[in-house]
Design an enzyme around this catalytic site. Sequence first.
Site, PDB file in Angstrom:
ATOM      1  N   THR A  31     -31.044 -16.274   5.781  1.00 17.08           N
ATOM      2  CA  THR A  31     -31.447 -15.366   6.855  1.00 17.08           C
ATOM      3  C   THR A  31     -30.778 -15.759   8.169  1.00 17.08           C
ATOM      4  OG1 THR A  31     -33.573 -15.370   5.738  1.00 17.08           O
ATOM      5  CG2 THR A  31     -33.443 -14.210   7.824  1.00 17.08           C
ATOM      6  N   GLN A 247     -32.633 -15.542  -8.336  1.00 15.92           N
ATOM      7  CA  GLN A 247     -33.813 -14.940  -7.734  1.00 15.92           C
ATOM      8  C   GLN A 247     -33.901 -13.451  -8.008  1.00 15.92           C
ATOM      9  OE1 GLN A 247     -35.167 -16.422  -3.815  1.00 15.92           O
ATOM     10  NE2 GLN A 247     -33.221 -17.522  -3.780  1.00 15.92           N
TER      11      GLN A 247
END
Length: 692
Positions: A31, A247
């Site tokens: 992020t 993921q």
Amino acid sequence: MPHGLNPAQHAAVTTLSGPLLVLAGAGSGKTRVVTYRIAELIKNGTPPARILAVTFTNKAAAEMQQRAAALLGKGRKEKPEISTFHSLCVRILRRHARVLGYPPQFSIYDRGDQESVARASLREIKVADDQLRPGDLVNQISRWKMQSVRPEQAASLAHTDKEHLAAMAYRRYQKSLKQAGAVDFDDLLLCTEELFQHFADVRQAEAGRFAHLLVDEYQDTNGSQYRIVKALAGGHRNLCVVGDDDQSIYGWRGAEVSHILQFKQDWPEAKVVRLEENYRSTEAILTLANRLIKYNKNRHDKVLRPARGGGEKPRILQCQDEEAEAKQVIEDIRSRLTDGTCEPRDFAILFRTNEQPRAFESELRQAKLPYVLVGGMSFYDRKEVRDVLSYLKLLVSPSDEVALRRIINTPARGIGQRAVGALIDEAVSKSKPMWEILAHAGQLPTMPPAAAEAIARFRHMLEQFRQRLAVESIVEVVSGLISHLGFQDEIARTYKEPLEQQARWAAIEEVVNMLGAYQKRNKKPTLGGFLDDIALGDRNDEDDKENQLKRNAIALMTLHSAKGLEFPQVYLVGLEEGLLPHRRSVEIEGAAIDEERRLCYVGITRAQDRLTISLALSRLRWGKSKPTKPSRFLFEITGQAETARNQTPKPGAGAPPKRAKPPSTPHVGTRQPTRKPAAGPPTTPPRRPSRG
DNA sequence: TTAGTGACACTTTTT
DNA sequence: GTGTCACTAA
């Protein structure tokens, strides 16, 4: 080099033109990299409005917006566009709905609406619930849509009886939606794709709005999203995708890991950056995560390198039943809180299914600890909220049949089953929207006269409010509508408990409050815009942020909602066969189990300092206590998988021959709270915590 | 014909 | 815990 980025991160931030693939492991500062990259683009002269960042969830979008704003400073008027795939598509489709034959004010159907349409479709083709349930039909249709399978093609792809029934129902379903001027979530993507495919000028116009495209969680893109990305970035080729194949947890929604694995083929000149250093979790936690994910075969072999050595060894709590599990977890949290080292917001309780938080909620309430249940769309699923929202939908889009049928006699106004039946028959035989039938309902031969009058009054009333919408503010109109409908009396009449009455009325007031907040923060607020925000879960208003993120509370959420987040203290609960991995995946085996494993991996890698895994030895199902089996993942992370395999008898293809058990002994005698179970994993003693 | 009550089955994950 | 179905009273 800005703010101490490592070389890989630096490369990801400063490679500003051309395609770029960032393979970002869990906790590798993804992020941060993404927001720095946006800032870097702007610093290098890209106008913010020319940057589009697409995320998968609203939470991710909200966080990215926040971070970008913090990085860029407040004063800026122009902002980069950061939104989810779905809201991006809604905005595009609102501009071009007409060319696809949809009204610009088309409704967006959520899961509940979809099931209503599915139920009606199944009834039309006379399929009983036990042959194919509406929920399963919705799932099947969704799967087809994700693969861009049209209703006409579905039959040829169907193999089982259920699939054939579903294919028939799919046609009705899609016809109903089209007639209602409505789209479901999958249509949002599918229609956008179609729009780009058939209308080159539209595609160019939409793609030309941006000079840079960034896609987060690229491993979760499905076919439609993949093609939309291609269409948007094909011209400028400034495409940066970020993701981690370990993921990928949305395979059931049509996400394909192959998209991220084949990125180099699609964009041959692409640069690839790998972020493999994990800054989030301690070494002890990462060891567990790495050990678990190794059991998946189809993956990029990689190991996350911990930046933080040592750490407290994750613990496994074994509890008698789900109540004891909740009690022990909450007690653990409470003791951590009282010794002053942690705050409520440091804790997260993660679970697989939405039925699990119940026990935890009641314990938390008893302990008087603040908590937030994230994601459980419960508020919008409340009956009275759905009723009010249906009125609003109907004001915006008269053709919305699901909304109309929901509220035509709510509160009861004398339009009964018979009357509604007559309306539906007429609508079907004339293939006209039901709203149009209302105008001449009195002329229908099978229409009871009393009901005909009620229908006329109802229609007139809605028309009045629709007209008011043109001159008054939306809050005024909606407040007026709610009091005119007498919802308060209706609630008082139907519910005896004063507390329940209050709660239900409060929910309706909350809708008006939200509408007020929406009106306040938008330059030109419309009812339709408000409904879009709600449908997309896109309520990034101040209220919400304060209530949810800023509020210092323990977070309760599913593993799916937890992706992309991190917490110092994580409790991963319910590690039992049938729950994690979920029984539906156990039945399918193979790839489904791998996805459950990734889900477990996501859960483990959310933890920064301390991880606690728990399981219950028995769990209530249909009000009866049933024994559970420890999750296979527990054996895997503790290195006991081989032992376990020998100990668990494998009775062929999924036959649970445990019917012989008498249903009369629900209470389990001995307590062994923190001791090794017969075939279970060991409880690991805590080690001295050492901060990196 | 409609409104209100009680029994019933259903519960993966999300935009 | 909730939406749907079947039944009864008005």
